[in-house]
Structure formats: C-alpha cells, structure tokens
Design a protein around this motif. Structure first.
Motif, PDB file in Angstrom:
ATOM      1  N   GLU B  96       1.082  -1.315   0.007  1.00 31.51           N
ATOM      2  CA  GLU B  96      -0.008  -0.226  -0.102  1.00 31.51           C
ATOM      3  C   GLU B  96       1.065   1.340  -0.097  1.00 31.51           C
ATOM      4  OE1 GLU B  96      -2.664  -0.029   3.369  1.00 31.51           O
ATOM      5  OE2 GLU B  96      -2.937   2.152   2.958  1.00 31.51           O
ATOM      6  N   PHE B  97       2.076   1.227   1.026  1.00 31.78           N
ATOM      7  CA  PHE B  97       2.662   2.530   0.894  1.00 31.78           C
ATOM      8  C   PHE B  97       3.619   2.621  -0.239  1.00 31.78           C
ATOM      9  CE2 PHE B  97       3.164   4.276   5.336  1.00 31.78           C
ATOM     10  CZ  PHE B  97       1.822   4.514   5.529  1.00 31.78           C
ATOM     11  N   GLY B  98       3.984   1.131  -0.670  1.00 29.80           N
ATOM     12  CA  GLY B  98       5.188   1.269  -1.987  1.00 29.80           C
ATOM     13  C   GLY B  98       4.185   1.756  -3.087  1.00 29.80           C
ATOM     14  N   GLU B 101       3.961   5.583  -3.006  1.00 29.55           N
ATOM     15  CA  GLU B 101       5.143   6.148  -3.472  1.00 29.55           C
ATOM     16  C   GLU B 101       5.235   6.337  -5.072  1.00 29.55           C
ATOM     17  OE1 GLU B 101       8.643   5.063  -1.646  1.00 29.55           O
ATOM     18  OE2 GLU B 101       9.931   6.231  -2.801  1.00 29.55           O
ATOM     19  N   LEU B 105       5.685   9.480  -7.300  1.00 33.75           N
ATOM     20  CA  LEU B 105       6.882   9.945  -7.869  1.00 33.75           C
ATOM     21  C   LEU B 105       6.994   9.587  -9.389  1.00 33.75           C
ATOM     22  CD1 LEU B 105       9.566   8.846  -5.198  1.00 33.75           C
ATOM     23  CD2 LEU B 105       8.371  11.132  -5.697  1.00 33.75           C
ATOM     24  N   PHE B 106       6.248   8.714  -9.742  1.00 31.43           N
ATOM     25  CA  PHE B 106       6.183   8.296 -11.300  1.00 31.43           C
ATOM     26  C   PHE B 106       4.803   8.483 -11.910  1.00 31.43           C
ATOM     27  CE2 PHE B 106       9.975   6.362 -12.288  1.00 31.43           C
ATOM     28  CZ  PHE B 106      10.430   5.874 -10.718  1.00 31.43           C
ATOM     29  N   ASP B 115      -6.148   3.979  -0.526  1.00 34.99           N
ATOM     30  CA  ASP B 115      -5.994   5.518  -0.267  1.00 34.99           C
ATOM     31  C   ASP B 115      -5.007   6.050  -1.094  1.00 34.99           C
ATOM     32  OD1 ASP B 115      -5.426   7.783   0.582  1.00 34.99           O
ATOM     33  OD2 ASP B 115      -4.406   7.409   2.367  1.00 34.99           O
ATOM     34  N   ILE B 119       2.296  10.533  -1.063  1.00 35.49           N
ATOM     35  CA  ILE B 119       2.824  10.169   0.242  1.00 35.49           C
ATOM     36  C   ILE B 119       3.924  10.909   0.684  1.00 35.49           C
ATOM     37  CG2 ILE B 119       4.297   8.270  -0.540  1.00 35.49           C
ATOM     38  CD1 ILE B 119       3.454   6.708   2.058  1.00 35.49           C
ATOM     39  N   LEU B 120       4.964  11.184  -0.254  1.00 33.17           N
ATOM     40  CA  LEU B 120       5.970  12.091   0.135  1.00 33.17           C
ATOM     41  C   LEU B 120       5.890  13.488  -0.406  1.00 33.17           C
ATOM     42  CD1 LEU B 120       8.836   9.315  -1.014  1.00 33.17           C
ATOM     43  CD2 LEU B 120       8.021  10.098   1.357  1.00 33.17           C
ATOM     44  N   GLN B 121       5.321  13.826  -1.315  1.00 31.55           N
ATOM     45  CA  GLN B 121       5.507  15.222  -1.673  1.00 31.55           C
ATOM     46  C   GLN B 121       4.258  15.906  -1.333  1.00 31.55           C
ATOM     47  OE1 GLN B 121       6.812  16.719  -5.723  1.00 31.55           O
ATOM     48  NE2 GLN B 121       6.206  14.518  -6.282  1.00 31.55           N
ATOM     49  N   PRO B 122       4.334  17.207  -0.940  1.00 30.53           N
ATOM     50  CA  PRO B 122       2.915  17.877  -0.436  1.00 30.53           C
ATOM     51  C   PRO B 122       1.927  17.525  -1.274  1.00 30.53           C
ATOM     52  CG  PRO B 122       4.858  19.482  -0.546  1.00 30.53           C
ATOM     53  CD  PRO B 122       5.214  18.125  -1.271  1.00 30.53           C
ATOM     54  N   ASP B 123       0.401  17.648  -0.521  1.00 32.41           N
ATOM     55  CA  ASP B 123      -0.420  17.128  -1.346  1.00 32.41           C
ATOM     56  C   ASP B 123      -1.020  17.947  -2.603  1.00 32.41           C
ATOM     57  OD1 ASP B 123      -0.847  15.058   0.420  1.00 32.41           O
ATOM     58  OD2 ASP B 123      -1.620  16.564   1.837  1.00 32.41           O
ATOM     59  N   PRO B 129       8.456  13.540 -10.145  1.00 31.71           N
ATOM     60  CA  PRO B 129       9.886  14.064 -10.279  1.00 31.71           C
ATOM     61  C   PRO B 129      10.769  13.056 -10.870  1.00 31.71           C
ATOM     62  CG  PRO B 129       9.243  13.815  -7.861  1.00 31.71           C
ATOM     63  CD  PRO B 129       7.704  13.895  -8.562  1.00 31.71           C
ATOM     64  N   LEU B 130      10.483  11.717 -10.708  1.00 32.31           N
ATOM     65  CA  LEU B 130      11.528  10.892 -10.950  1.00 32.31           C
ATOM     66  C   LEU B 130      11.198  10.387 -12.570  1.00 32.31           C
ATOM     67  CD1 LEU B 130      11.966   8.230  -8.088  1.00 32.31           C
ATOM     68  CD2 LEU B 130      13.522   9.775  -9.095  1.00 32.31           C
ATOM     69  N   PHE B 134      11.258  15.209 -16.295  1.00 34.04           N
ATOM     70  CA  PHE B 134      11.230  16.157 -15.178  1.00 34.04           C
ATOM     71  C   PHE B 134      12.761  16.610 -14.965  1.00 34.04           C
ATOM     72  CE2 PHE B 134       9.846  18.637 -11.287  1.00 34.04           C
ATOM     73  CZ  PHE B 134      10.858  18.746 -10.589  1.00 34.04           C
TER      74      PHE B 134
ATOM     75  N   LYS D  79       6.696  20.490   2.582  1.00 36.76           N
ATOM     76  CA  LYS D  79       5.725  20.106   3.174  1.00 36.76           C
ATOM     77  C   LYS D  79       5.999  20.647   4.799  1.00 36.76           C
ATOM     78  CE  LYS D  79       3.069  15.770   3.682  1.00 36.76           C
ATOM     79  NZ  LYS D  79       3.053  14.182   3.118  1.00 36.76           N
ATOM     80  N   ASN D 115      12.559  19.653  -3.747  1.00 38.68           N
ATOM     81  CA  ASN D 115      11.566  19.709  -2.504  1.00 38.68           C
ATOM     82  C   ASN D 115      12.236  20.516  -1.487  1.00 38.68           C
ATOM     83  OD1 ASN D 115       8.938  19.147  -1.488  1.00 38.68           O
ATOM     84  ND2 ASN D 115       9.708  17.183  -0.827  1.00 38.68           N
TER      85      ASN D 115
ATOM     86  N   ILE E  49       3.749  11.064   6.180  1.00 34.58           N
ATOM     87  CA  ILE E  49       5.175  11.399   6.055  1.00 34.58           C
ATOM     88  C   ILE E  49       5.695  11.985   4.980  1.00 34.58           C
ATOM     89  CG2 ILE E  49       6.025   9.104   7.314  1.00 34.58           C
ATOM     90  CD1 ILE E  49       6.212   8.072   4.433  1.00 34.58           C
ATOM     91  N   GLY E  50       6.730  12.405   4.960  1.00 38.73           N
ATOM     92  CA  GLY E  50       6.930  13.238   3.506  1.00 38.73           C
ATOM     93  C   GLY E  50       7.433  14.550   4.213  1.00 38.73           C
ATOM     94  N   HIS E  53      11.278  14.810   2.976  1.00 39.96           N
ATOM     95  CA  HIS E  53      11.574  14.158   1.568  1.00 39.96           C
ATOM     96  C   HIS E  53      12.249  15.230   0.725  1.00 39.96           C
ATOM     97  CE1 HIS E  53      11.131  12.054  -2.035  1.00 39.96           C
ATOM     98  NE2 HIS E  53      10.468  13.115  -2.635  1.00 39.96           N
ATOM     99  N   LYS E  58      16.004  11.257  -6.947  1.00 42.99           N
ATOM    100  CA  LYS E  58      16.355  12.195  -7.997  1.00 42.99           C
ATOM    101  C   LYS E  58      17.725  12.743  -8.265  1.00 42.99           C
ATOM    102  CE  LYS E  58      14.718  14.274 -11.659  1.00 42.99           C
ATOM    103  NZ  LYS E  58      14.342  13.276 -13.053  1.00 42.99           N
ATOM    104  N   PHE E 342       9.955   2.084   6.418  1.00 43.03           N
ATOM    105  CA  PHE E 342       8.907   2.601   5.666  1.00 43.03           C
ATOM    106  C   PHE E 342       7.872   1.512   5.476  1.00 43.03           C
ATOM    107  CE2 PHE E 342       7.597   5.117   1.900  1.00 43.03           C
ATOM    108  CZ  PHE E 342       6.733   4.455   1.060  1.00 43.03           C
ATOM    109  N   TYR E 343       8.333   0.368   5.423  1.00 38.07           N
ATOM    110  CA  TYR E 343       6.904  -0.663   5.459  1.00 38.07           C
ATOM    111  C   TYR E 343       6.749  -1.212   6.864  1.00 38.07           C
ATOM    112  CZ  TYR E 343       7.891  -1.229   0.659  1.00 38.07           C
ATOM    113  OH  TYR E 343       8.206  -0.988  -0.891  1.00 38.07           O
TER     114      TYR E 343
END
Lengths: 119, 141, 324, 207, 376
Positions: B96-98, B101, B105-106, B115, B119-123, B129-130, B134, D79, D115, E49-50, E53, E58, E342-343
């Motif tokens: 779910e988390f993977g 992500e 990023l992709f 959901d 998860i990492l970048q601001p909403d 980015p990856l 980009f 963030k 970021n 989280i994040g 980041h 990258k 993370f997991y």
C-alpha cells in the motif's frame, strides 16, 4: 475555629490572589504584546486543530468520581471517630470495624462491576 | 527456481529470464494482480515495489523473496498514455505505501488502492519528479 | 482583631510569600543541579557561582515574556488558571507550624484545613486543562483530575492513623507526640501509603502523568507562555513544600531529633531531604500508565489504608497511650 | 504593553529596565525541542552529558509557547515549511531563530533538490547561522553564545516598532503575499476579515 | 486540508482528532500521526510522512556513481555506514568488482559498530518515551560518544563519514586505534550494557508498561512487511547476515538474537542482546583482521555495464535493499532504497488501534524509526 483564625485564613487566600494579580500587573507592564491571528491559534504540533477539542467525557471518569464520593464520605465519618477512638474503647472499635467492612464489601462490588477498570 | 513457481509463471504467460543477477519474470499489466495472488499463495514474501522510467513507458518492478536468500523480480510496463495498474495491497499489505510512493514519484495510478494519494510530496504538488522528463535545477557546484 | 494580631498576620503572610518564592527558586536550581549530577553532567554552571544566578535570570525572562492568550481559549478561565493553582498551596502554608511556637494560625484542626486546600488541586488542574481549548491540555487536565481524585482517599486514611494515635488534628500536638518513637516506626504501612499518595498529589514522577513530557508535549501547561508557566512552576513547588512538610511532620517527627534539642532546623533538613528524594525519583523512575495508576490506588492503596487504620486502632486501644 | 518596548527615547527608568531585561533574557534561552534531521542528533548530543547545554541555562522545552529560541536543525522541505512557520509564530515574544547546519542556511547537500527550500531565512528572520554538516556540538554552543552576546548587547528600547519590520525579511518586503503579511501582523488583520480570521473560522465548520 | 479518517466504529461516543505532529518530543523526527482517539484509546492511526523528503533518489541521477555516497550518509542519519555499505555492495555487484579481504573486514567492523550506535539511539528514544527524564538517555549517549571518537579518528567526521568507496574504503585503521577500541569493547562495554539492561528490562515500572503490550506473531509481522529486530522479537530467526552472508560475516560466529514472546519488552531484550552480540563480533573482527591493501583500483569515471540489480543488507532496523540501474553512463539511471521502516510504518495503522496513547508510543518506538530513511 475562632473568628480571628477564619479572618486570617481568608486573608491568606486574599494575599495569594493579590500576589498573583500583582505579578500579572508587572508582566503587563514589562512584557511585549503583539497578538496576531497565527500566534493566537491553538498549538497542535504545527497543525491547524481539526474538530472541537471539548469532547464530552468518557464514562469511566464518572464512575471513578462516584466511587470517590462514597469513600470521601466514609473518610468524613471515620475522622470524628479517629479523634476520640482511645476514649471510646473497644465498643467504638467494633462498630467502626463493621462500618469499614461494609465499605470494603462495597469496594469489592465496584471492583467486580468493573467501575475501577480504566481502559 | 522452484517448480510450483515456474508453472505459476507459465500459467500467467510470464516470460522467465535467468541470465541476469536474479531471475526476472515479465508479465502483461492485466495479469499482474492474478500472478501476484498465485505467488503469494505459494508463500513468496513481498520485499519491495518500485518503478523504472523507460522514457515511453514506466516499468513496474516488484521484488519477491522465494527464500530468505533468493530474490525474484516480477516486472510489467505501463505505456505513457495509460499509466494504470491493478493494486497488490490486498495480497501484500505493505505494498500500500510502496504503491502510493510510485504514484507520487512516477504517476502510475493503482486501481483498487484504499488511499491513492501522495505520500512524500506535499498534497498540492503536481509534478512526478522521478520521470526523466522532469528536469532538476543544474547542480550549483 | 487587635492591631497586634493584624501586624502579626501581615508579617506572617509576607514571610510565607518569601518562603514560597525562596523554596521555588532554590528548588528549581537544586533540581537542575541534582538531576544534572545524577546524569553525569554539571547542570547550570556558568552564570554565577555554580549557576546560582541562573534563577533570577529565568525569573526576569519569564516575567518579561509575552502572555499569549489563544482566541479559541475561554480567556477568563485561562487567566484565572494560575490563581486557582497557586492559592490552595499558598493558603495551606498558613496553617503549618514550622517551629514549637511559630505558626501563623495554630488552629485545632490544622491538618483538616491543609487537606481541605489539598482537595482543591484536581479542580485547578482540570480547569486549566479545560480552559486552554487545546487537545493536549484537555487530556492532561482530565488525567490530573482522575489521578488526584484516586490518590486523595488513601492519603486521608493514612493520615487518619496518625490522628488516631495523637488524638488531635493540631499539627503541634502531633509533632510533640513524636518526641519518643516517631510514627514512621509505629505505623510503617501508614507511612508508605501516605508518601506514595502524597507523591501522586504532587504530580512528581513516577506519577507525573498530567505534564507527561513525551506524550502530551507539556501536559496541561502546553498553552501557558511566559509568566503563566512560571506560576504553574511556583504552584508545583509550593505543593511540593506542603507535601514534604506533611510527611516530615506526620511521620518523621517534625522538629524532634533523637538525643538532640528540638529546633526548626531538623524540620527544614527533613523537608530538604524529602524534596531531594522526589527529585531523585524524577531522575530515575519512568512514568506509570494511566490505568495502572488508577488501579494501583483503588485496588491496593485503599484496602491497605483501611486495614492500616483498623490495625493502628487495635494497637492503640490494646497497648494504651503511654506505649503506643 | 511593555514600557521598555514602546518607549521612544531612553529615559533613566527604561535604560535600567532595559539593562535588566537584556541580562535576564540572554542568560536563560530556552530552545524549542524541534528536531528535523541529522543536525537534531547533534543538538541532542549538545544537550547530553559531554557537551551539556544546561551549563549555559539552555533547557529544551517541547511547547513553543514557553520557548525563546527556535533552533532549525535540518533542511526545510515544502511540506515542512508551514509547520515550522506556525511553530515560530506560536512562540511568545521576544524570540530568536538559529539556523543550524548548512541545510538550514542554504539547502546544503540538497541545494538542487525539487523539494528543499534554499534555507530557512526565506520565511523566518534568522539571527545566528551555524555552518557545518552537521556542525559539531562545540560549534552549536559557540553559536548560542554568539546569540547570547547579541541579546545582551542590543537594546530593547523601542523594539516593538522595530520588531514589526524585523518579522518580514527586509529585502523581500514588497513581493510577500498579503496573506502571509497578515499572518505576521504587518498588515492589519481586521480590514481583510476573510483573510485574518479565515483559518480559525474555516476550521470551525469543517471539524 | 489533509483528509482526516473518521471511523464510525466508535460506538457512538464522540472522538477526539489529535495530530501527534511533526514537532513532537517523541516522534523521533518529523513523523506526523493523525490519531482518532476515544478518551485515551486510539481508534484509528494514520501516519503522514514526507516532511523530510529531499528527493535523494532524483538527486542521485544528477551525480556520478562516486558522489552518491555523500547522499547515502544523509539518508538514514543514525546508521550511516550500513547505508554506504548497501549502496557500495549494489554497485560492486552491478560492475562486477571484487574487494580485497581487508576491505571486507574493515567494512564489517564499521557496520557492526554502527549497529551499536544505532541501537543506543533507539535505547535513548525508548527510555525518553516511557518517561525517564533522560538519565538512561544520557548514559547511552555517553557510550555512543566513545564510539564516535573512534569514527572521527578513522574517517575524520563524527556523523557523516563518507568513508566507503566503490571497490574498498578510503582510509586504513592503525593498530593502536584498534587495540584501544578492543579494550573498550571488552572491558567497559559489557558493564555499560548491564546498566542499560538494569535501567530498562530490570525496572518494574518499565516491565509493567511494556509486558504484554503489542504482542504480534511472526506470521503477522512477515505478512505486514516488518523485518529486523521487531520480527526477530516474535520468534522468527530471520537475519541476512546469516541467511545470505556478505562481507566477513561468513567467517564470524555470532548468534541471531530472537525472543519467543513478541511483546514490546521482547523487542527491548532482543536489541539489548544484539548490542552485546555486535560487541563480541567486533572483537573477533579486530583479532582476525587480515593484512593487505584496502581498495581495488577503480576508474574515476566508472561506467558499470547497462542493467540493474537489487542487493539486500541487514541494517540495524531491518532489511535495507538497494536497487541500482545503470545505462552504461557515469551517472546512475535509477537509485532506489527499500527502507525497512518505510514498510514497518505501513503496518502501524493495523497495529496501533485499540491501545492507550502511552502504549501507542511504546509500540511505535519498537520499530525504531529514523525519518531520513523513510522520506529519502
């Protein structure tokens, strides 16, 4: 408790309150004051609080308060006996022992009913 | 490679290639969830899910552990115009988390994900980015 | 009220205020130094001799710190919070007898007066917690209320053992009754229950749940800035002073010292030792969980306190006043 | 309404009070317990036994309301920026900011990242910069002593007016969005009723 | 506004939505928990989280193969050597580079010392969470300082060593330092481990706080993707250093510390035993350190053949996987880090509900988070 002791006790509370208000005055005199919306927001680890914090109490607070009330009244009855326990002799002791045992049974009942469990 | 794993791969028309460092199975996108359901039933453990940007497509890579020391990668690729893949989170809960992500990023959207959000970048971020498209600001040194 | 009494009261109250401020200043400094050395580090060092000037600096900074009032908070209760925290402990000081003759009010029921003020504390902390409209303070305030309520009954019942043997609630007579054997030797169970319950009343570790550093950021005083935080610290140390005094007076023989003339110095020494031991507990003990905390009071301390009273009463009646 | 802050000229009372305040405030600096990244470990090392912060009267407080100094130990990501800004704004006056580590000064090893903000002085008025990745505990203590000197030497007379200008980084004053200026209290909050009380009001019905 | 999960399964009582947010004394870094609480019990927990980041993956595509090692140090800033080692092993396997014997032994020594410092930081964090005012925290930090002095003497930096190179290590360790470290590990360290054990598992209040809290079976942990000491504390002896030995682990005799019980106290016992185990391993490493050069000649503009590979290393937190892809140029095509926590964190919404707030911190402290590795 003669009249003068009550007056002195009241004076003690008054001086306590005056001391705090005096320090409030000094703070108002010396401390800077610059309120703006973001500073007066409630602190929550850097986030805007969501939902109203004043949520009704959980039920076990009420249960514990009731049990506290019962045993507080029990203490209120035990103290007068405590003061004159020596002069009352064994007769007083037997009666008070009965009173305390009834209350211990009450505690056991509250314990079994799970009022004391906190979860 | 264990026999039951081999015929599970064959059942889902997965091409197996053992020439690289670790065995690698390629499968089509729509057989992705079915294959993982079978492999999970066989007792393979989930190690990691990630993605590789192949300019015209995004290659999903999922690493599974057939035993504590051997690992097997199952891959599929989603073309740029249809970045869609079925989710593995019901079979492998940590995915779910993977997957969130990989989406963050992709840009690959996973159907059926409980959901699907960043998860990492601001909403309110809009970039993925990856992806090679980009561009980073050039290194200041 | 005669003029002499007026003068005596005013001077007494001002002296108590000075005592309170002095104990707080000394207490904060001593706590940071003691816990520092407990943790193999030095504590305040560079400002004044061994950091003594650190305390006036903290006080000045706190006084000159802005007093933020959150808009969502109930501003009247928010400002009234520190008053509700300090007045109980300060007013309770008035009835304490610090030396054979010296006490502001030497009333017949001094102990009852002090306990009456002591029961005001859960109200004060719950009020502070509720008024700040902050979730951490709300949880902290409710925890304080639950903890102080649970530990009040064992405290009162343990003190009843002392009252029963001394046959009076006047602190001077209680202390004078301990010229021979102290009550800690006559009622060890009572002493243990009373000190554990008093530790909980003082919110000192391992019962410092209301201001749980790691869970609730700063517990019920999260929203208090500047001097309000100073007030709450003042309240905490005054409750610490009252609590240590009670343990010393009721069980450790107040100003009596075996084979030595009675003087207020021994009482002061005992109070300092008791305060240092609470600091020692604070440095070592982790925190109890909320349910173990309340369970411990209701299921262990309360029955033990009742048994203790029955035991003490039976011994008192059987052995008579001279021996017991 | 601090008489020292609001005073225009230095009378006898204000100078003595000012000297007292400067002495008190510089000897007792309480930082917020805000650990962000690797530099927060060096901050904890400075608080631990060998390099002990407590010797200088520096005690970590977890709630920003009771803190004076905000030590920013680590890179500020997009963030994290509103969080750190909100924590800074919720600190009571007078307050100072220490940018600890090259990430907090200029984005450090992640300067070209998409970021990470190029330093925390894009949205906070920073007083002391401590370079290093991570700076050694001695460097952090030296930075704090530098801040102590700065507090002890700058007068607080008439600082209320000056503070208002200080809130907003002087060179970026014009392009700042009104909403942020309102939050800092530079623009009066009342005339834009929707702006100022927006966040409090909006939260109420959303909850 | 981030959407806040509000569950109906609270039996009608009003719930409190609490942000145990990034700036909080016991979230070990910038982790944000959105808790829905009924009174003091957690109903739902959603980790956000994040906040840290920095986009290391990258940035790696913007650096040469050698420069990425600077980024790996700042990834998991508590166990730097295991990050460097994981990355170097992945690139060496991709480029087919064989290391001299002494380089492998030196890397293993630093990896184990790093496991000790990482577990000491976990120990400091857990004792702060349950409420000791920092006394065990400062004792653990003192031991960590002793080992940091050794790191500084060898690599020149306390926390960010940047010491491993692709094909070996940067500097050698002279025997005097090794002898001094050996006496510390043999004479002082076991005594300090005894004090840590007495202060944590020997303390009744801690036992009452941790015993029976958060009991999870090995199958649950494996299913939820948890690895490392958290999994070993549930009875499953899963350790990459023994299952797929790398470096000098094949030549060392060490015991994988497991604990059948599986509650929070078991997790503390496992990590405390791993401290001793790592010290014992370091002593064996120092005694058996072979002679020879410390690095193999690698071209500065290293161009590994096109392709990708995935290598798993045992970091103090669990199974740290590095997936490296190359397209034959001097810059990595893709650099992916599989972070064990993370997991582990993705399992938290299933493990935390139903516990008190105090228990939540104890269980969450069990996976020993370090935010640099989760957010990358």
């Amino acid at each position: 408790m003669s009249a003068s002791t009550i007056l002195v006790a009241a004076l003690a509370c008054a001086v306590g309150v005056i001391f705090v208000l005096a320090l409030y005055g000094v703070v108002a005199l010396l401390a800077p004051k610059n309120p703006y919306p973001l500073k007066d927001a409630v602190y929550e680890c850097g986030h805007e609080p969501v939902g109203d914090p004043r949520v009704p109490f959980r039920v076990q607070y009420y249960g514990v308060a009731l049990v506290f009330l019962i045993f507080d009244i029990e203490t209120a009855f035990l103290y007068p006996w405590g003061l004159v326990a020596r002069s009352l002799g064994w007769v007083g002791y037997i009666e008070m022992a009965a009173f305390v045992i009834v209350l211990l049974v009450g505690l056991l009942y509250a314990w079994r009913k799970g009022v004391l469990k906190w979860a | 490679m264990r026999a039951d794993v081999l015929d599970a791969l064959a059942r889902h028309a997965a091409t197996l290639d053992e020439s690289g460092f670790d065995p690698r199975a390629d499968v089509s996108v729509d057989a992705w969830a079915g294959l993982h359901a079978d492999l999970a039933a066989l007792g393979l453990e989930f190690s990691d899910i990630t993605a590789l940007d192949r300019i015209d497509a995004v290659e999903l890579v999922c690493w599974l552990l057939s035993s504590p020391s051997e690992q097997l990668s199952v891959r599929t690729s989603c073309l740029n115009d249809r970045l869609l893949a079925p989710t593995l989170s019901d079979v492998y809960p940590p995915a779910e988390f993977g997957e969130r992500e990989v989406y963050d990023l992709f840009g690959v959207v996973f159907e059926g994900h409980p959901d699907m959000s960043r998860i990492l970048q601001p909403d309110d971020a809009t970039t993925f980015p990856l992806r090679k498209s980009f561009e980073l600001a050039e290194t200041p040194w | 009220m005669s003029a002499a009494l007026w003068l005596r009261t005013i001077v007494g109250l001002v002296a108590l205020l000075a005592l309170l401020a002095g104990v707080t200043l000394f207490g904060v400094w001593w706590e940071r130094k003691f816990i520092g050395h407990l943790q193999r580090r030095r504590g305040p060092l560079h400002h004044g001799w061994h950091g003594l000037l650190q305390l006036p600096a903290d006080m000045i900074k706190m006084i000159a710190k802005e007093d933020t009032v959150p808009t969502a908070a109930d501003s009247l209760l928010f400002q009234f919070g520190p008053v509700a925290a300090i007045v109980p402990a300060y007013a309770a000081l008035a009835a304490l007898t610090f030396a054979p003759g010296i006490a502001l009010i030497d009333m017949q029921h001094g102990l009852l007066y002090v306990f009456a003020w002591e029961t005001m504390l859960p109200l004060a902390f719950a009020l502070i917690g509720w008024s700040c409209a902050n979730k951490f303070t709300l949880i902290g305030g409710l925890r304080a209320a639950a903890q102080l309520i649970s530990y009040e009954i064992p405290m009162l019942l343990a003190a009843l053992g002392v009252v029963l043997t001394a046959q009076s609630m006047n602190l001077t007579t209680i202390i004078n009754a301990q010229t021979g054997w102290w009550y800690v030797f006559k009622q060890p169970l009572g002493f243990v229950i009373f000190s554990v319950a008093m530790l909980a009343e003082m919110n000192r570790s391992p019962f410092d749940l209301p201001e749980a550093e790691s869970e609730l950021v700063a517990g019920y005083m999260t929203e208090y800035s500047g001097m309000k935080f100073g007030f709450v610290q003042l309240a905490e140390y005054s409750v610490l002073l009252v609590g240590s005094y009670l343990i010393a007076a009721l069980f450790l023989g107040g100003w009596n010292m075996p084979f030595l003339p009675a003087s207020w110095l021994w009482l002061a020494l005992k109070i300092v030792l008791l305060m240092t031991s609470t600091m020692w507990f604070r440095g070592t003990f982790p925190r109890l969980r909320v349910d173990t905390l309340t369970q411990m009071s209701w299921k262990w301390l309360l029955p033990a306190a009742l048994v203790n009273i029955m035991l003490v009463a039976a011994l008192a009646l059987w052995l008579g006043p001279k021996v017991y | 309404m601090g008489i020292v802050d609001r005073a225009e000229e230095a009378g006898f009372i204000t100078t003595t009070l000012d000297k007292l305040l400067r002495w008190g405030r510089s000897r007792s600096m309480w930082p917020v317990n805000a650990g962000i990244a690797c530099c927060s470990l060096e901050m904890m090392t400075t608080g631990a036994g060998r390099y002990d912060f407590d010797r200088f009267g520096i005690m970590f407080r977890s709630s920003p309301r009771q803190a004076d100094v905000l030590i920013v130990p680590g890179p500020i990501t997009k963030k994290m920026q509103p969080i750190v800004q909100r924590v800074y704004n919720q600190m009571a006056e007078p307050r100072w900011v220490i940018a600890m580590g090259s990430c907090a000064i200029s984005g450090g090893a992640f300067a070209d990242s998409y970021n990470v903000l190029p330093g925390c002085d894009t949205f906070l008025p920073v007083d002391v910069y401590i370079p290093g990745c991570p700076p050694r505990p001695e460097a952090l203590i030296y930075g704090c002593l530098k801040l102590k000197e700065q507090i002890a030497n700058t007068s607080f007379i008439g600082s209320a007016a000056r503070n208002k200008a200080l809130y907003v980084p002087p060179d970026l004053g014009e392009e700042w969005p009104d909403e942020l200026l309102r939050q800092f209290g530079v623009l009066p909050a009342d005339d834009s009723s929707e702006g100022g009380s927006r966040d409090v009001g909006e939260v109420r019905d959303e909850g | 506004m981030v959407n806040f999960p509000r569950s109906e399964a609270t039996g009608g009582t009003e719930t409190l939505l609490l942000n145990v947010g990034p700036q909080h004394p016991s979230t070990h870094g910038v982790l944000h928990f959105m808790l829905e609480m009924a009174g003091e019990t957690v109903v739902t927990a959603k980790p956000v989280i994040g906040y840290l980041h920095r986009g290391i993956e990258k940035l790696a595509e913007n650096r040469t193969w050698q420069q990425v090692i600077v980024l790996t140090d700042r990834q998991d800033y508590v166990a730097q050597f295991s990050n460097e080692w994981a990355y170097c092993r992945a690139v060496e396997r991709l480029a087919g580079i064989e290391l001299p014997e002494r380089a492998e032994w030196l890397r293993t020594l630093m990896g184990e010392l790093n496991r000790i410092t990482s577990h000491l930081i976990w120990y400091a964090g857990v004792t702060m969470d349950i409420g000791t005012l920092g006394t065990p925290f400062i004792y653990a930090w003192e031991t960590r300082e002793r080992i940091f002095d050794f790191f500084e003497a060898v690599t020149g930096a306390r926390m960010m060593p940047n010491w491993m190179r692709i094909g070996g290590v940067r500097t050698d360790i002279d025997p005097a330092l090794l002898a001094d470290l050996r006496t510390f590990l043999e004479r002082d360290f076991p005594k300090e481990c005894d004090t840590y054990e007495a202060l944590l598992t020997g303390n009744e209040i801690v036992v009452s706080r941790m015993k029976g809290v958060g009991v999870y079976t090995a199958e649950e942990c494996v299913h939820l993707g948890i690895t490392g000491p958290f999994l070993r504390a549930s009875g499953l002896a899963r350790d990459l250093r023994r299952d797929a030995p790398y470096g000098a682990y094949a030549k060392l005799d060490f015991e994988v510390c497991t604990d059948p019980v599986g509650d929070s106290l078991a997790r503390c016992r496992v990590r405390l035993r791993e401290l001793r185990e790592s010290a014992r391993m370091c002593i064996q490493l120092i005694d058996g350190m072979p002679e020879g050069d410390i690095a193999v000649k690698v071209p500065k503009a290293l161009k590994p053949p096109a392709g990708d590979c995935y290598v798993r290393t045992e970091s103090p937190r669990g199974e740290l996987g590095v997936f490296v892809a190359s397209d034959g140029t001097t810059r990595p095509y893709r650099y992916r880090v599989r972070s064990p926590i993370f997991y582990g964190l993705s399992a938290m919404p299933r493990l935390l509900p139903g516990h008190l707030l105090a228990d939540m911190l104890v269980i969450f402290g069990g996976i020993d988070t370090s935010m640099g590795e989760i957010d990358r």
